[in-house]
Design a protein around this motif. Structure first.
Motif, PDB file in Angstrom:
ATOM      1  N   ILE A  26       0.839  -1.208   0.000  1.00  0.00           N
ATOM      2  CA  ILE A  26       0.000   0.000   0.000  1.00  0.00           C
ATOM      3  C   ILE A  26       0.872   1.257   0.000  1.00  0.00           C
ATOM      4  CG2 ILE A  26      -1.583   1.356   1.425  1.00  0.00           C
ATOM      5  CD1 ILE A  26      -2.957  -1.232   2.187  1.00  0.00           C
ATOM      6  N   ILE A  27       1.948   1.236   0.793  1.00  0.00           N
ATOM      7  CA  ILE A  27       2.847   2.395   0.835  1.00  0.00           C
ATOM      8  C   ILE A  27       3.428   2.675  -0.546  1.00  0.00           C
ATOM      9  CG2 ILE A  27       5.093   3.167   1.704  1.00  0.00           C
ATOM     10  CD1 ILE A  27       4.419   1.756   4.301  1.00  0.00           C
ATOM     11  N   HIS A  28       3.797   1.611  -1.260  1.00  0.00           N
ATOM     12  CA  HIS A  28       4.407   1.811  -2.575  1.00  0.00           C
ATOM     13  C   HIS A  28       3.387   2.139  -3.655  1.00  0.00           C
ATOM     14  CE1 HIS A  28       7.889   0.072  -0.572  1.00  0.00           C
ATOM     15  NE2 HIS A  28       8.622   0.438  -1.601  1.00  0.00           N
ATOM     16  N   LEU A  29       2.079   1.976  -3.347  1.00  0.00           N
ATOM     17  CA  LEU A  29       1.058   2.389  -4.300  1.00  0.00           C
ATOM     18  C   LEU A  29       0.861   3.894  -4.294  1.00  0.00           C
ATOM     19  CD1 LEU A  29      -1.741  -0.327  -3.860  1.00  0.00           C
ATOM     20  CD2 LEU A  29      -0.300   0.052  -5.864  1.00  0.00           C
ATOM     21  N   ALA A  30       1.244   4.543  -3.193  1.00  0.00           N
ATOM     22  CA  ALA A  30       1.085   5.994  -3.094  1.00  0.00           C
ATOM     23  C   ALA A  30       1.997   6.680  -4.109  1.00  0.00           C
ATOM     24  CB  ALA A  30       1.422   6.447  -1.677  1.00  0.00           C
ATOM     25  N   PRO A  31       1.528   7.790  -4.703  1.00  0.00           N
ATOM     26  CA  PRO A  31       2.364   8.497  -5.686  1.00  0.00           C
ATOM     27  C   PRO A  31       3.615   9.092  -5.038  1.00  0.00           C
ATOM     28  CG  PRO A  31       0.403   9.763  -5.135  1.00  0.00           C
ATOM     29  CD  PRO A  31       0.226   8.426  -4.498  1.00  0.00           C
ATOM     30  N   GLY A  32       4.701   9.148  -5.834  1.00  0.00           N
ATOM     31  CA  GLY A  32       5.942   9.734  -5.328  1.00  0.00           C
ATOM     32  C   GLY A  32       6.854   8.698  -4.709  1.00  0.00           C
ATOM     33  N   LYS A  33       8.116   9.085  -4.549  1.00  0.00           N
ATOM     34  CA  LYS A  33       9.128   8.220  -3.939  1.00  0.00           C
ATOM     35  C   LYS A  33       9.900   9.008  -2.889  1.00  0.00           C
ATOM     36  CE  LYS A  33       9.855   5.292  -8.013  1.00  0.00           C
ATOM     37  NZ  LYS A  33      10.824   4.832  -9.030  1.00  0.00           N
ATOM     38  N   PRO A  34      10.571   8.290  -1.995  1.00  0.00           N
ATOM     39  CA  PRO A  34      11.365   9.004  -0.981  1.00  0.00           C
ATOM     40  C   PRO A  34      12.422   9.910  -1.580  1.00  0.00           C
ATOM     41  CG  PRO A  34      11.167   6.684  -0.445  1.00  0.00           C
ATOM     42  CD  PRO A  34      10.599   6.837  -1.807  1.00  0.00           C
ATOM     43  N   THR A  35      12.951   9.542  -2.738  1.00  0.00           N
ATOM     44  CA  THR A  35      14.008  10.355  -3.348  1.00  0.00           C
ATOM     45  C   THR A  35      13.477  11.667  -3.909  1.00  0.00           C
ATOM     46  OG1 THR A  35      13.668   9.065  -5.364  1.00  0.00           O
ATOM     47  CG2 THR A  35      15.497   8.411  -3.931  1.00  0.00           C
ATOM     48  N   ASP A  36      12.135  11.772  -4.080  1.00  0.00           N
ATOM     49  CA  ASP A  36      11.569  13.023  -4.599  1.00  0.00           C
ATOM     50  C   ASP A  36      11.896  14.197  -3.683  1.00  0.00           C
ATOM     51  OD1 ASP A  36      10.602  11.571  -6.640  1.00  0.00           O
ATOM     52  OD2 ASP A  36       8.509  11.556  -5.957  1.00  0.00           O
ATOM     53  N   ALA A  37      11.840  13.938  -2.370  1.00  0.00           N
ATOM     54  CA  ALA A  37      12.129  15.019  -1.419  1.00  0.00           C
ATOM     55  C   ALA A  37      13.563  15.500  -1.549  1.00  0.00           C
ATOM     56  CB  ALA A  37      11.861  14.545   0.007  1.00  0.00           C
TER      57      ALA A  37
END
Length: 333
Positions: A26-37
């Motif tokens: 479910i966490i990985h279904l959310a848009p965006g990635k940790p590296t985006d920040a």
């Protein structure tokens, strides 16, 4: 008893595995990635550099492979490193052994929820019993209205009202944190008083909303029990009403509430996210909120796993309480 506990512990393992598996996907279904920040705030970040960053954190691999790698670390109780700028190990953020026990996030959240639960039970059980024994009286109507007022009132709105009244206008209570700036210079008694003053508003907000459900369950359960034949027989024998209620009816009336307490553990942990952020309390709830905002997968998964484990432990304790409250369960009848 030991055999039962061992069996329940073994049953917890696949349940915990299933919770972590679903949470991870479910966490990985959310848009965006940790590296985006990291990349969005850097104007010099090129697409090639972004790809190298994702490869460094294994984010370029399929989700199932990432989950397998995460699971392999969890077996060693290693939750990995945070994706935030400090790159600290996740467990160090949750349970920093360099800090005093009272300053560690997991301890803070656990103690706050434990205190809130004790307050809720200490108030809800007497209210539920007295409402049942005074059914349809003025007292019953007043308590019903009061507890449902707490149930209907949003926690954040109640917290803001109390902060404005007792913190800003009256200046009686602190509205943020767990200790004052002058805490280190206070005496031992002053330090205890200072921490208690900081706990008044958060604990009131955390407990007020939980009173309604527990007191209503206790009331309805007690009403059902006092209509049973064995209670009627006890009354017919001339036993005092208090003896009938507290010695014969109380234990059986507790059974639904014990189950409810076990199931309420995840709700208490989830509630920490709200009141810890409102009152600036450095606990797991605040850390979880910051992790979600920055898509810090490692941190989110660590807190979800700890929360799931505590929930399963809460359910196990509820089952054990059930066994002590109902002799039929101990004897297997």
């Amino acid at each position: 008893m030991l055999k039962y506990l061992a069996k329940r512990f073994l049953e917890m393992i696949p349940t915990l595995f299933g919770i972590t598996l679903i949470s991870f996907f479910i966490i990985h279904l959310a848009p965006g990635k940790p590296t985006d920040a990291l990349s969005e705030m850097n104007p010099k970040m090129t697409p090639e550099a972004r790809e190298r960053l994702e490869k460094l954190y294994n984010l370029d691999k399929p989700v199932i492979v990432q989950y397998g790698m995460w699971l392999k670390r969890i077996v060693k109780l290693d939750f990995g490193e945070s994706f935030s700028m400090d790159r600290r190990p996740v467990m160090q953020k949750i349970w920093d052994t360099k800090q005093p026990l009272l300053e560690r996030r997991l301890f803070i959240t656990f103690m706050l929820n434990l205190i809130a639960m004790i307050i809720i039970l200490a108030i809800a059980i007497p209210i539920g019993i007295s409402s049942a024994t005074h059914q349809n009286t003025l007292y019953d109507k007043i308590t019903t209205t009061t507890v449902f007022l707490g149930f209907a009132m949003p926690s954040f709105w109640l917290a803001l009202l109390l902060m404005m009244l007792f913190g800003v206008y009256l200046d009686w209570l602190p509205i943020s944190g767990l200790k004052s700036m002058s805490y280190d210079s206070l005496s031992v008694g002053g330090k205890v008083l200072d921490r208690l003053k900081h706990l008044v508003l958060p604990m009131f907000v955390a407990a007020f909303g939980g009173l309604a459900a527990d007191s209503r369950y206790m009331r309805s359960s007690m009403l059902e029990v006092v209509r049973q034949d064995y209670v009627t027989v006890a009354r017919a024998k001339g036993l005092p009403e208090k003896t009938v209620i507290y010695r014969h009816a109380f234990r059986n009336a507790l059974l639904p509430l014990i189950t409810l307490v076990g199931l309420s553990v995840p709700g208490l942990i989830g509630g920490s996210v709200i009141f810890e952020n409102i009152f600036g309390i450095p606990g797991m709830g605040q850390l979880f909120f910051n992790g979600v905002m920055t898509r810090d997968y490692s941190l989110i998964m660590a807190i979800l796993t700890i929360g799931a484990f505590l929930t399963l432990i809460g359910n196990l304790l509820a089952d054990i309480g059930y066994m002590f409250a109902d002799p039929r369960i101990r004897t297997g009848r």
